[in-house]
Design a protein around this motif. Structure first.
Motif, mmCIF file in Angstrom:
data_model
loop_
_atom_site.group_PDB
_atom_site.id
_atom_site.type_symbol
_atom_site.label_atom_id
_atom_site.label_comp_id
_atom_site.label_asym_id
_atom_site.label_seq_id
_atom_site.Cartn_x
_atom_site.Cartn_y
_atom_site.Cartn_z
ATOM 1 N N UNK A 209 0.848 -1.195 0.000
ATOM 2 C CA UNK A 209 0.000 0.000 0.000
ATOM 3 C C UNK A 209 0.879 1.238 0.000
ATOM 4 N N UNK A 210 0.321 2.321 -0.504
ATOM 5 C CA UNK A 210 0.934 3.634 -0.369
ATOM 6 C C UNK A 210 -0.195 4.633 -0.217
ATOM 7 N N UNK A 211 0.121 5.812 0.313
ATOM 8 C CA UNK A 211 -0.935 6.777 0.627
ATOM 9 C C UNK A 211 -0.689 8.129 -0.030
ATOM 10 N N UNK A 212 -1.773 8.698 -0.520
ATOM 11 C CA UNK A 212 -1.799 10.102 -0.921
ATOM 12 C C UNK A 212 -2.863 10.781 -0.051
ATOM 13 N N UNK A 213 -2.989 12.092 -0.172
ATOM 14 C CA UNK A 213 -4.061 12.809 0.520
ATOM 15 C C UNK A 213 -4.820 13.654 -0.493
ATOM 16 N N UNK A 214 -6.132 13.475 -0.549
ATOM 17 C CA UNK A 214 -6.999 14.386 -1.295
ATOM 18 C C UNK A 214 -8.193 14.684 -0.407
ATOM 19 N N UNK A 215 -8.297 15.942 0.012
ATOM 20 C CA UNK A 215 -9.408 16.330 0.879
ATOM 21 C C UNK A 215 -10.687 16.422 0.055
ATOM 22 N N UNK A 216 -11.564 15.443 0.273
ATOM 23 C CA UNK A 216 -12.810 15.395 -0.488
ATOM 24 C C UNK A 216 -13.689 16.563 -0.074
ATOM 25 N N UNK A 217 -14.096 17.364 -1.063
ATOM 26 C CA UNK A 217 -14.989 18.493 -0.810
ATOM 27 C C UNK A 217 -16.374 18.205 -1.349
ATOM 28 N N UNK A 218 -17.285 19.119 -1.114
ATOM 29 C CA UNK A 218 -18.647 18.910 -1.610
ATOM 30 C C UNK A 218 -18.708 19.027 -3.130
ATOM 31 N N UNK A 219 -17.662 19.589 -3.740
ATOM 32 C CA UNK A 219 -17.633 19.718 -5.196
ATOM 33 C C UNK A 219 -17.722 18.388 -5.906
ATOM 34 N N UNK A 220 -17.185 17.339 -5.284
ATOM 35 C CA UNK A 220 -17.257 15.993 -5.854
ATOM 36 C C UNK A 220 -18.716 15.575 -6.039
ATOM 37 N N UNK A 221 -19.596 16.060 -5.154
ATOM 38 C CA UNK A 221 -21.006 15.658 -5.175
ATOM 39 C C UNK A 221 -21.931 16.772 -5.693
ATOM 40 N N UNK A 222 -21.320 17.866 -6.152
ATOM 41 C CA UNK A 222 -22.116 19.002 -6.643
ATOM 42 C C UNK A 222 -22.934 18.576 -7.868
ATOM 43 N N UNK A 223 -24.229 18.829 -7.863
ATOM 44 C CA UNK A 223 -25.065 18.410 -9.000
ATOM 45 C C UNK A 223 -24.626 19.083 -10.298
ATOM 46 N N UNK A 224 -24.692 18.309 -11.375
ATOM 47 C CA UNK A 224 -24.433 18.864 -12.705
ATOM 48 C C UNK A 224 -25.759 19.424 -13.215
ATOM 49 N N UNK A 225 -25.784 20.699 -13.521
ATOM 50 C CA UNK A 225 -27.055 21.352 -13.866
ATOM 51 C C UNK A 225 -27.097 21.809 -15.316
ATOM 52 N N UNK A 226 -26.128 21.344 -16.117
ATOM 53 C CA UNK A 226 -26.091 21.712 -17.538
ATOM 54 C C UNK A 226 -26.067 20.437 -18.370
ATOM 55 N N UNK A 227 -26.819 20.430 -19.454
ATOM 56 C CA UNK A 227 -26.855 19.256 -20.334
ATOM 57 C C UNK A 227 -25.515 19.056 -21.037
ATOM 58 N N UNK A 228 -24.859 20.182 -21.381
ATOM 59 C CA UNK A 228 -23.543 20.148 -22.016
ATOM 60 C C UNK A 228 -22.475 20.019 -20.922
ATOM 61 N N UNK A 229 -21.876 18.834 -20.811
ATOM 62 C CA UNK A 229 -20.954 18.556 -19.706
ATOM 63 C C UNK A 229 -19.727 19.459 -19.721
ATOM 64 N N UNK A 230 -19.341 19.951 -20.890
ATOM 65 C CA UNK A 230 -18.152 20.802 -20.978
ATOM 66 C C UNK A 230 -18.342 22.126 -20.248
ATOM 67 N N UNK A 231 -19.579 22.452 -19.905
ATOM 68 C CA UNK A 231 -19.861 23.721 -19.220
ATOM 69 C C UNK A 231 -19.917 23.563 -17.692
#
Length: 351
Positions: A209-231
């Motif tokens: 095993x090895x470890x990194x750190x990434x602080x999970x924020x609410x952005x990971x779960x932020x709803x996508x509200x645009x049909x065009x994903x690039x936006x």
């Protein structure tokens, strides 16, 4: 094919959303999906070692969830206000980015009082988004005493969809057993399946095993509200790729050993820290990489992940990683087989 938001919708039965974790961490179910053949297997999480050999490498996210949810009362009116701590902006001035609920009641200049003795007060300094605020905490004490006060008053930030208050079980189970570096406001849920016994078995087998750190924020779960994903724009999240981890991952890949990313947070962090020669380099900074199909992953990794919500950014990453048709087949199979979904749900190993 150009993918749109609607390509990632599916019907998730409410009864399959896990409200509590299984009694033992490593006894959640495990769906194993083979990308090369499309074969799907049904196992228990502790069987995961059947797919790995000595010297294979698991990359863990050692972020630690802090008690980010506070409840206070607005001055004068006494209205109950939820304050969700996102990140500390300035330790010296005790300035924080937060979300407030109900937001319509909280304006610049308002004060919010916390605790029975009301000796912790927050003053609203700025509006950042519809629910977002910058607040300054007022507290008569040292910084260490202030942080202890936040812990004493705070609640584990279990997801809102659970529709209940966090309790003692959540204090333990909404945290990986290898959590070390405090700063996440949501758990890296794929890591919740690892038990002390499983880590010991890995050690005996020689799986590294090895470890990194990434602080999970609410952005990971932020709803996508645009049909065009690039936006769609992802919120930034803080990442540390340590020199030792970079070295171990590069060596494993050079020697054609299996490297498995525990969670999509880990995968995004690694994909964000690559050189043009596809080498992992040490990194300390913020990332906002949004991965959706079509996307070519530059690292030949395996992935452990949970079953995620319709139209979520994590579902889009998984579609890019395993192929859209195979992913949707796996999800429909999971529903048919009554797998448990979301943060306290079952796991998937993608080979």
């Amino acid at each position: 094919m150009k993918f749109k938001l609607s390509n990632f919708n599916y019907k998730l039965p409410k009864e399959l959303i896990a409200n509590r974790p299984v009694p033992h961490r490593d006894e959640s179910r495990l769906m194993v999906v083979h990308r090369d053949t499309g074969k799907i297997e049904h196992r228990i999480f502790k069987d995961i070692l059947d797919y790995f050999e000595e010297k294979d490498l698991f990359v863990l996210n050692n972020t630690k969830v802090f008690k980010a949810r506070l409840y206070g009362y607005k001055e004068k009116t006494g209205a109950r206000i939820e304050v969700f701590l996102l990140r500390e902006l300035n330790a010296e001035t005790r300035l924080w980015d937060v979300l407030v609920d109900p937001a319509r009641k909280i304006r610049i200049g308002n004060k919010i009082y916390f605790g029975e003795d009301e000796n912790l007060v927050a003053e609203v300094i700025d509006n950042t988004t519809s629910r977002g605020r910058s607040i300054r905490f007022l507290f008569d004490g040292t910084y260490e005493e202030f942080r202890k006060k936040l812990v004493d008053l705070g609640h584990m930030p279990i997801p809102k969809y659970l529709q209940r208050e966090a309790d003692e079980e959540d204090e333990e189970r909404y945290q990986t057993i290898y959590a070390k570096v405090e700063g996440a406001v949501a758990a890296p849920v794929s890591g919740l399946h690892f038990s002390k016994q499983l880590l010991k078995r890995m050690e005996i087998k020689g799986v590294e095993t090895t470890e990194i750190t990434m602080h999970v924020g609410l952005g990971t779960f932020k709803p996508v509200e645009v049909e065009d994903l690039s936006k769609h724009k992802m919120d930034s999240e803080q990442v540390w790729i340590y020199p030792e981890a970079a070295k171990k991952i590069n060596e494993a890949l050079d020697q054609n050993r299996k490297v498995v990313s525990i969670g999509t947070t880990t995968l995004r962090a690694l994909e964000s820290s690559l050189t043009t020669e596809n080498r992992i380099i040490p990194f300390n900074g913020w990332i906002s990489k949004f991965i959706y199909p079509p996307y070519t992953f530059r690292l030949p990794l395996k992935l452990v992940t949970n079953f995620h919500a319709p139209m979520s950014t994590i579902l889009m990453l998984k579609s890019a990683f395993m192929g859209h048709e195979l992913m949707m087949e796996a999800y429909h199979t999971a529903i048919k087989e009554n797998y448990r979904f979301l943060s306290y749900g079952d796991a998937m190993l993608i080979l």
